[in-house]
Write a protein that holds these residues in place. Structure first.
Motif, PDB file in Angstrom:
ATOM      1  N   ARG A   1     -39.717-115.841  -4.919  1.00 45.80           N
ATOM      2  CA  ARG A   1     -40.640-115.402  -5.970  1.00 45.80           C
ATOM      3  C   ARG A   1     -41.747-116.432  -6.210  1.00 45.80           C
ATOM      4  O   ARG A   1     -42.926-116.072  -6.358  1.00 45.80           O
ATOM      5  CB  ARG A   1     -39.876-115.178  -7.275  1.00 45.80           C
ATOM      6  CG  ARG A   1     -38.971-113.949  -7.308  1.00 45.80           C
ATOM      7  CD  ARG A   1     -38.095-114.001  -8.535  1.00 45.80           C
ATOM      8  NE  ARG A   1     -37.280-112.810  -8.724  1.00 45.80           N
ATOM      9  CZ  ARG A   1     -36.193-112.781  -9.501  1.00 45.80           C
ATOM     10  NH1 ARG A   1     -35.805-113.870 -10.159  1.00 45.80           N
ATOM     11  NH2 ARG A   1     -35.498-111.661  -9.617  1.00 45.80           N
ATOM     12  N   MET A   2     -41.369-117.700  -6.261  1.00 39.51           N
ATOM     13  CA  MET A   2     -42.337-118.751  -6.554  1.00 39.51           C
ATOM     14  C   MET A   2     -43.373-118.861  -5.429  1.00 39.51           C
ATOM     15  O   MET A   2     -44.573-118.998  -5.691  1.00 39.51           O
ATOM     16  CB  MET A   2     -41.612-120.085  -6.749  1.00 39.51           C
ATOM     17  CG  MET A   2     -42.438-121.151  -7.416  1.00 39.51           C
ATOM     18  SD  MET A   2     -43.056-120.702  -9.068  1.00 39.51           S
ATOM     19  CE  MET A   2     -41.518-120.335  -9.926  1.00 39.51           C
ATOM     20  N   GLY A   3     -42.912-118.805  -4.178  1.00 35.39           N
ATOM     21  CA  GLY A   3     -43.850-118.864  -3.058  1.00 35.39           C
ATOM     22  C   GLY A   3     -44.779-117.661  -3.034  1.00 35.39           C
ATOM     23  O   GLY A   3     -45.983-117.794  -2.783  1.00 35.39           O
ATOM     24  N   HIS A   4     -44.229-116.489  -3.292  1.00 37.22           N
ATOM     25  CA  HIS A   4     -45.020-115.256  -3.339  1.00 37.22           C
ATOM     26  C   HIS A   4     -46.106-115.354  -4.418  1.00 37.22           C
ATOM     27  O   HIS A   4     -47.287-115.041  -4.172  1.00 37.22           O
ATOM     28  CB  HIS A   4     -44.081-114.080  -3.620  1.00 37.22           C
ATOM     29  CG  HIS A   4     -44.763-112.774  -3.838  1.00 37.22           C
ATOM     30  ND1 HIS A   4     -45.268-112.011  -2.816  1.00 37.22           N
ATOM     31  CD2 HIS A   4     -45.016-112.084  -4.986  1.00 37.22           C
ATOM     32  CE1 HIS A   4     -45.803-110.915  -3.305  1.00 37.22           C
ATOM     33  NE2 HIS A   4     -45.667-110.923  -4.620  1.00 37.22           N
ATOM     34  N   LYS A   5     -45.722-115.812  -5.596  1.00 39.19           N
ATOM     35  CA  LYS A   5     -46.662-115.920  -6.714  1.00 39.19           C
ATOM     36  C   LYS A   5     -47.785-116.904  -6.387  1.00 39.19           C
ATOM     37  O   LYS A   5     -48.965-116.640  -6.651  1.00 39.19           O
ATOM     38  CB  LYS A   5     -45.905-116.374  -7.965  1.00 39.19           C
ATOM     39  CG  LYS A   5     -46.769-116.554  -9.197  1.00 39.19           C
ATOM     40  CD  LYS A   5     -45.922-117.017 -10.381  1.00 39.19           C
ATOM     41  CE  LYS A   5     -46.765-117.233 -11.625  1.00 39.19           C
ATOM     42  NZ  LYS A   5     -45.936-117.703 -12.770  1.00 39.19           N
ATOM     43  N   HIS A   6     -47.434-118.033  -5.783  1.00 37.74           N
ATOM     44  CA  HIS A   6     -48.453-119.043  -5.491  1.00 37.74           C
ATOM     45  C   HIS A   6     -49.444-118.551  -4.436  1.00 37.74           C
ATOM     46  O   HIS A   6     -50.661-118.731  -4.597  1.00 37.74           O
ATOM     47  CB  HIS A   6     -47.795-120.343  -5.019  1.00 37.74           C
ATOM     48  CG  HIS A   6     -48.791-121.410  -4.690  1.00 37.74           C
ATOM     49  ND1 HIS A   6     -49.480-122.106  -5.657  1.00 37.74           N
ATOM     50  CD2 HIS A   6     -49.237-121.881  -3.491  1.00 37.74           C
ATOM     51  CE1 HIS A   6     -50.303-122.961  -5.074  1.00 37.74           C
ATOM     52  NE2 HIS A   6     -50.178-122.853  -3.769  1.00 37.74           N
ATOM     53  N   LEU A   7     -48.948-117.958  -3.372  1.00 40.92           N
ATOM     54  CA  LEU A   7     -49.858-117.503  -2.323  1.00 40.92           C
ATOM     55  C   LEU A   7     -50.762-116.382  -2.818  1.00 40.92           C
ATOM     56  O   LEU A   7     -51.932-116.300  -2.426  1.00 40.92           O
ATOM     57  CB  LEU A   7     -49.087-117.067  -1.089  1.00 40.92           C
ATOM     58  CG  LEU A   7     -48.420-118.178  -0.275  1.00 40.92           C
ATOM     59  CD1 LEU A   7     -47.943-117.636   1.066  1.00 40.92           C
ATOM     60  CD2 LEU A   7     -49.330-119.364  -0.054  1.00 40.92           C
ATOM     61  N   ARG A   8     -50.256-115.519  -3.694  1.00 44.12           N
ATOM     62  CA  ARG A   8     -51.116-114.501  -4.299  1.00 44.12           C
ATOM     63  C   ARG A   8     -52.216-115.167  -5.125  1.00 44.12           C
ATOM     64  O   ARG A   8     -53.379-114.765  -5.074  1.00 44.12           O
ATOM     65  CB  ARG A   8     -50.295-113.548  -5.168  1.00 44.12           C
ATOM     66  CG  ARG A   8     -49.558-112.478  -4.369  1.00 44.12           C
ATOM     67  CD  ARG A   8     -48.774-111.534  -5.277  1.00 44.12           C
ATOM     68  NE  ARG A   8     -49.604-110.925  -6.292  1.00 44.12           N
ATOM     69  CZ  ARG A   8     -50.357-109.828  -6.117  1.00 44.12           C
ATOM     70  NH1 ARG A   8     -50.372-109.233  -4.931  1.00 44.12           N
ATOM     71  NH2 ARG A   8     -51.071-109.330  -7.105  1.00 44.12           N
ATOM     72  N   ARG A   9     -51.851-116.166  -5.878  1.00 43.81           N
ATOM     73  CA  ARG A   9     -52.844-116.903  -6.664  1.00 43.81           C
ATOM     74  C   ARG A   9     -53.910-117.533  -5.770  1.00 43.81           C
ATOM     75  O   ARG A   9     -55.091-117.585  -6.126  1.00 43.81           O
ATOM     76  CB  ARG A   9     -52.147-117.991  -7.477  1.00 43.81           C
ATOM     77  CG  ARG A   9     -53.112-118.833  -8.287  1.00 43.81           C
ATOM     78  CD  ARG A   9     -52.417-120.018  -8.911  1.00 43.81           C
ATOM     79  NE  ARG A   9     -53.401-120.924  -9.487  1.00 43.81           N
ATOM     80  CZ  ARG A   9     -53.155-122.164  -9.861  1.00 43.81           C
ATOM     81  NH1 ARG A   9     -51.948-122.656  -9.727  1.00 43.81           N
ATOM     82  NH2 ARG A   9     -54.114-122.915 -10.352  1.00 43.81           N
ATOM     83  N   MET A  10     -53.497-117.981  -4.594  1.00 46.54           N
ATOM     84  CA  MET A  10     -54.428-118.651  -3.690  1.00 46.54           C
ATOM     85  C   MET A  10     -55.212-117.673  -2.821  1.00 46.54           C
ATOM     86  O   MET A  10     -55.926-118.085  -1.901  1.00 46.54           O
ATOM     87  CB  MET A  10     -53.680-119.654  -2.811  1.00 46.54           C
ATOM     88  CG  MET A  10     -52.974-120.765  -3.588  1.00 46.54           C
ATOM     89  SD  MET A  10     -54.066-121.715  -4.686  1.00 46.54           S
ATOM     90  CE  MET A  10     -55.001-122.644  -3.475  1.00 46.54           C
ATOM     91  N   GLY A  11     -55.068-116.369  -3.100  1.00 44.78           N
ATOM     92  CA  GLY A  11     -55.934-115.398  -2.458  1.00 44.78           C
ATOM     93  C   GLY A  11     -55.322-114.533  -1.383  1.00 44.78           C
ATOM     94  O   GLY A  11     -56.011-113.702  -0.791  1.00 44.78           O
ATOM     95  N   ILE A  12     -54.020-114.697  -1.105  1.00 39.81           N
ATOM     96  CA  ILE A  12     -53.350-113.827  -0.131  1.00 39.81           C
ATOM     97  C   ILE A  12     -52.713-112.685  -0.911  1.00 39.81           C
ATOM     98  O   ILE A  12     -51.730-112.871  -1.634  1.00 39.81           O
ATOM     99  CB  ILE A  12     -52.294-114.601   0.680  1.00 39.81           C
ATOM    100  CG1 ILE A  12     -52.950-115.763   1.419  1.00 39.81           C
ATOM    101  CG2 ILE A  12     -51.582-113.671   1.670  1.00 39.81           C
ATOM    102  CD1 ILE A  12     -51.974-116.649   2.178  1.00 39.81           C
ATOM    103  N   GLU A  13     -53.268-111.499  -0.779  1.00 42.36           N
ATOM    104  CA  GLU A  13     -52.876-110.390  -1.649  1.00 42.36           C
ATOM    105  C   GLU A  13     -51.427-109.959  -1.442  1.00 42.36           C
ATOM    106  O   GLU A  13     -50.708-109.684  -2.402  1.00 42.36           O
ATOM    107  CB  GLU A  13     -53.808-109.197  -1.407  1.00 42.36           C
ATOM    108  CG  GLU A  13     -53.684-108.146  -2.488  1.00 42.36           C
ATOM    109  CD  GLU A  13     -54.895-107.227  -2.541  1.00 42.36           C
ATOM    110  OE1 GLU A  13     -54.681-106.038  -2.797  1.00 42.36           O
ATOM    111  OE2 GLU A  13     -56.026-107.700  -2.328  1.00 42.36           O
ATOM    112  N   GLU A  14     -50.985-109.897  -0.196  1.00 43.87           N
ATOM    113  CA  GLU A  14     -49.599-109.523   0.095  1.00 43.87           C
ATOM    114  C   GLU A  14     -49.010-110.528   1.081  1.00 43.87           C
ATOM    115  O   GLU A  14     -48.988-110.311   2.288  1.00 43.87           O
ATOM    116  CB  GLU A  14     -49.503-108.112   0.685  1.00 43.87           C
ATOM    117  CG  GLU A  14     -48.069-107.627   0.797  1.00 43.87           C
ATOM    118  CD  GLU A  14     -47.978-106.190   1.306  1.00 43.87           C
ATOM    119  OE1 GLU A  14     -46.838-105.737   1.512  1.00 43.87           O
ATOM    120  OE2 GLU A  14     -49.018-105.542   1.500  1.00 43.87           O
ATOM    121  N   PRO A  15     -48.523-111.649   0.572  1.00 44.59           N
ATOM    122  CA  PRO A  15     -47.999-112.692   1.456  1.00 44.59           C
ATOM    123  C   PRO A  15     -46.826-112.197   2.301  1.00 44.59           C
ATOM    124  O   PRO A  15     -45.953-111.476   1.816  1.00 44.59           O
ATOM    125  CB  PRO A  15     -47.533-113.776   0.481  1.00 44.59           C
ATOM    126  CG  PRO A  15     -48.280-113.509  -0.777  1.00 44.59           C
ATOM    127  CD  PRO A  15     -48.463-112.028  -0.837  1.00 44.59           C
TER     128      PRO A  15
END
Length: 324
Positions: free
Chosen positions: A181-195
């Protein structure tokens, strides 16, 4: 919210001062104006002189161009590089505590940390396994995670600075799920819409249906299934001897590593000088160089500052990305 980035100088005997002044000297004046170093003024001046840098060391609110320093007074610093010292451990702690104070108070957007020495830190009475645990303590966070970010490979760890025996015990379904969950949330924040996330197995070949252990079936697979049920694009467990190659070739945006060496070895192989250490799960943003204090070369103008430049670039990206 401030746009300023603060750099903690790290252990005064290590290469932190050197890589900091080199990196800041290579940035333009406008970026330097938005960056404040928290550390020891004399150590930074000594590092600048050794490196042939003529930019002045100035106060944070001073007029003109220079390396802006929020000086934190610590007595009994050795005054030279390459020395293991409890006073340096105390200084490392105080620099970070000051950075947290500024960031939690909204006076800075992100912390970039130069390396500390864990032996010196503990000798000073601060019993932490490194930056991540210390920052969790200072911010009152119950949990935190280490992400190693690079251009072609990103890895977040279920556990880091514990023994391998303890790491296996910490790879619970709950912790693995929270890491996803934490990795998913961070990558979405950094601009990857569906990590696209891959979870590495903990045993050889993910246990071979129990032949080499059942932790992958009992603990890790249920976490992946739970994350998938939440709509996260995640696969696993995948054998650790192939998943990093697949991620490096572009199949995944992030790998969940189960323990320290399983994540660090591939990153340091492919991005030794450019990987950035990012803390997840904190109420503040922090990233760091991914190298140590290097006492053996400190103060000799030998330290490569490319990693600090990468950390500063990543900090700027986080400062510009809205926290969710």
């Amino acid at each position: 919210m401030s746009e300023k980035i603060v750099i903690t100088m790290g252990d005064p005997s290590g290469v932190g001062a050197e890589v900091t002044v080199k990196a800041l000297a290579g940035r333009d004046a406008a970026l330097r104006e938005q960056t404040i170093v928290i550390g020891d003024r004399d150590t930074l001046q000594r590092a600048a002189t050794i490196c042939g840098i003529t930019l002045p060391i100035i106060a944070p609110d001073a007029e003109g161009d220079g390396i802006r320093v929020d000086h934190v007074q610590v007595d009994d610093l050795p005054g030279k590089f390459g020395v293991l010292s409890p006073a340096c451990g105390e200084a490392s702690y105080r620099y970070i505590a000051r950075a947290v104070e500024l960031t939690m108070g909204g006076e800075a957007a992100c912390i970039v940390t130069a390396p500390i020495n864990k032996e010196a830190l503990n000798a000073a009475g601060h019993h932490f396994d490194g930056h991540t645990g210390m920052l969790a303590h200072l911010t009152g966070s119950k949990s935190s995670w280490m992400l190693l970010a690079s251009e072609r490979l990103n890895v977040v760890h279920v556990s880091t600075h514990v023994s391998l025996r303890d790491a296996i015990g910490r790879a619970t379904t709950e912790r693995v799920l929270e890491t996803i969950r934490m990795g998913h949330k961070h990558l979405r924040r950094m601009g990857i819409e569906e990590p696209r996330i891959a979870v590495a197995g903990i045993n050889p070949h993910c246990g071979e249906n129990g032949l080499f252990g059942n932790e992958d079936d009992v603990a890790i697979a249920p976490a992946v299934a739970a994350a998938q049920a939440e709509g996260i694009n995640v696969q696993g467990p995948i054998s650790a001897d192939t998943v990093y190659h697949r991620a490096y070739q572009g199949s995944f945006d992030l790998v969940i590593a189960q323990y320290h060496d399983q994540g660090h070895i591939p990153i340091k192989l492919v991005a030794f000088d450019t990987a950035v250490n990012v803390s997840l799960g904190l109420p503040i943003d922090r990233c760091s160089v991914d190298h140590g204090t290097a006492f053996d070369i400190a103060g000799q103008n030998k330290a490569n500052h490319d990693n600090m430049l990468c950390a500063l670039d990543y900090a700027a990206k986080m400062a510009n990305a809205k926290r969710g």
